[in-house]
Design a protein around this motif. Structure first.
Motif, short mmCIF file in Angstrom:
data_model
loop_
_atom_site.label_atom_id
_atom_site.label_comp_id
_atom_site.label_asym_id
_atom_site.label_seq_id
_atom_site.Cartn_x
_atom_site.Cartn_y
_atom_site.Cartn_z
N GLN A 173 2.15 -16.32 -4.79
CA GLN A 173 2.79 -16.07 -6.08
C GLN A 173 2.91 -14.57 -6.34
O GLN A 173 3.95 -14.07 -6.78
N ALA A 174 1.84 -13.83 -6.05
CA ALA A 174 1.87 -12.38 -6.25
C ALA A 174 2.87 -11.73 -5.31
O ALA A 174 3.61 -10.80 -5.71
N ALA A 175 2.93 -12.17 -4.07
CA ALA A 175 3.88 -11.61 -3.11
C ALA A 175 5.31 -11.86 -3.57
O ALA A 175 6.17 -10.98 -3.46
N THR A 176 5.57 -13.05 -4.07
CA THR A 176 6.91 -13.38 -4.58
C THR A 176 7.27 -12.49 -5.76
O THR A 176 8.40 -12.00 -5.87
N THR A 177 6.30 -12.24 -6.63
CA THR A 177 6.54 -11.38 -7.79
C THR A 177 6.89 -9.96 -7.35
O THR A 177 7.85 -9.35 -7.86
N VAL A 178 6.13 -9.41 -6.41
CA VAL A 178 6.40 -8.06 -5.91
C VAL A 178 7.79 -8.01 -5.28
O VAL A 178 8.57 -7.07 -5.51
N THR A 253 12.43 3.14 -7.57
CA THR A 253 12.38 3.45 -6.14
C THR A 253 11.03 3.08 -5.56
O THR A 253 10.94 2.58 -4.43
N TRP A 254 9.96 3.30 -6.33
CA TRP A 254 8.64 2.86 -5.87
C TRP A 254 8.60 1.34 -5.72
O TRP A 254 8.01 0.82 -4.76
N ALA A 255 9.22 0.62 -6.63
CA ALA A 255 9.25 -0.84 -6.54
C ALA A 255 9.95 -1.29 -5.26
O ALA A 255 9.49 -2.19 -4.55
N ARG A 256 11.08 -0.64 -4.95
CA ARG A 256 11.79 -0.98 -3.71
C ARG A 256 10.98 -0.57 -2.48
O ARG A 256 10.99 -1.26 -1.46
N GLY A 257 10.29 0.56 -2.60
CA GLY A 257 9.43 0.97 -1.49
C GLY A 257 8.36 -0.06 -1.20
O GLY A 257 8.07 -0.36 -0.03
N GLU A 288 -2.86 -4.26 -0.06
CA GLU A 288 -2.71 -2.98 -0.75
C GLU A 288 -1.47 -2.99 -1.65
O GLU A 288 -1.51 -2.51 -2.79
N VAL A 289 -0.36 -3.50 -1.14
CA VAL A 289 0.88 -3.54 -1.92
C VAL A 289 0.71 -4.43 -3.15
O VAL A 289 1.10 -4.05 -4.26
N LEU A 290 0.12 -5.60 -2.96
CA LEU A 290 -0.06 -6.51 -4.09
C LEU A 290 -1.00 -5.92 -5.14
O LEU A 290 -0.74 -6.03 -6.34
N ALA A 291 -2.07 -5.30 -4.68
CA ALA A 291 -3.03 -4.72 -5.61
C ALA A 291 -2.40 -3.57 -6.39
O ALA A 291 -2.62 -3.44 -7.62
N GLU A 292 -1.63 -2.74 -5.72
CA GLU A 292 -1.01 -1.61 -6.43
C GLU A 292 0.03 -2.08 -7.43
O GLU A 292 0.13 -1.55 -8.53
N HIS A 293 0.80 -3.07 -7.04
CA HIS A 293 1.77 -3.61 -8.01
C HIS A 293 1.08 -4.10 -9.26
O HIS A 293 1.55 -3.87 -10.37
N GLN A 294 -0.06 -4.75 -9.07
CA GLN A 294 -0.80 -5.26 -10.23
C GLN A 294 -1.28 -4.12 -11.12
O GLN A 294 -1.22 -4.19 -12.35
N ARG A 295 -1.73 -3.03 -10.50
CA ARG A 295 -2.19 -1.87 -11.27
C ARG A 295 -1.05 -1.21 -12.06
O ARG A 295 -1.25 -0.72 -13.16
#
Length: 297
Positions: A173-178, A253-257, A288-295
């Protein structure tokens, strides 16, 4: 059925060089220790390398590098490959190939870097300088660079399939959200130059510092967010924050990165070709990607 791939070895390179560049006939040829996968690289004497695409998909990059690397180099703060000659198909090898000047240095590893924060700043400065080069007539995203610099939608099917395949191993679910956040953060800026594959294997270190950037096969002009993947694949802690502050891009741009980093990590872990060590490393990237998106959400 895929066409059979040519056997690329020292003997083939010897025949190609002798036939097409007889002035280098007397120079020894040997494989480079880290010769790459998309291309095979060989020493030619002490000051040159021969680089041969390993498949048709990578052969599209030869003429691009030959044309554009000399034009980019004067504007960049670090050395990049210098093309010296372009070879033609021959000796049973079906594609064009390149001879480059050898660049001293070792591929980036933490143990070889004296200060990861300083390394991150040097890399950010390089990418900012690259983005600042006039993009007129530069190569737009396409088959030659596997659509780096273009919209992430081209990989939407791959990502969703990988998430489904890994749903018992990751937070699906988190991966889909990111991923959907990355898709929604569409690029609306003017095209700029990007490298396309900013990875540790394409960053050289000498005397503990970033000394050169190599392999511009996936470069082009478009959205530079693909160059941010190194944030999660190699940098960490304060070096990551230093890079973020210096590279100066907006939140979209960070979101796309994050989307680009997640795409590559997901398909690697879900695939069958990666060895266990690489799969574990890419699983860490996903975390790491999922955790940072959450932050940052």
């Amino acid at each position: 059925m895929d066409d059979p791939q040519p056997t690329i070895d020292t003997d083939l390179v010897r025949r190609l060089v002798d036939a097409q560049f007889p002035r280098w006939r007397d120079l020894p040829i040997s494989p480079v220790a880290s010769g790459g996968w998309d291309n095979r690289t060989f020493h030619l004497g002490d000051e040159m390398t021969v680089r041969l695409p390993s498949a048709a998909a990578y052969s599209l990059q030869v003429e691009k590098e030959q044309r554009w690397l000399p034009k980019l180099a004067p504007f960049l703060p670090l050395p990049i490959p210098t093309p010296l000659a372009m070879g033609e198909p021959g000796e049973g090898y079906p594609w064009r190939w390149s001879v480059y000047r050898w660049i001293e240095g070792e591929t980036a590893k933490n143990a070889r870097i004296a200060d990861l924060g300083a390394f991150a700043l040097s890399l950010a400065d390089f990418l900012v300088a690259l983005r600042g080069i006039d993009p007129a007539d530069g190569p737009a995203p396409g088959r030659h660079n596997f659509h780096r610099g273009g919209p992430l939608t081209v990989y939407d099917g791959q990502v969703r399939q990988a998430i489904t395949a890994l749903e018992d191993r990751i937070d699906a679910q988190a991966a889909t959200t990111v991923w959907e956040t990355a898709l929604a953060a569409t690029w609306s800026g003017s095209p700029v130059w990007f490298h396309g594959d900013v990875a540790s294997g394409n960053l050289l270190v000498k005397d503990g510092s970033l000394s050169a950037v190599i392999d511009f096969g996936t470069s082009g002009v478009g959205d530079p967010s693909c160059d941010l993947a190194i944030t999660w694949t190699f940098l960490e802690g304060t070096s990551r924050e230093a890079f973020r502050a210096r590279v100066v891009v907006d939140d979209a741009t960070w979101a796309r990165g994050r989307g680009w980093a997640l795409w590559k990590a997901l398909i690697t872990v879900a695939g069958h070709d990666a060895n266990q060590a690489e799969a574990e490393r890419q699983r860490s990237v996903i975390d790491e990607v999922l955790a940072e998106h959450q932050r940052w959400a």
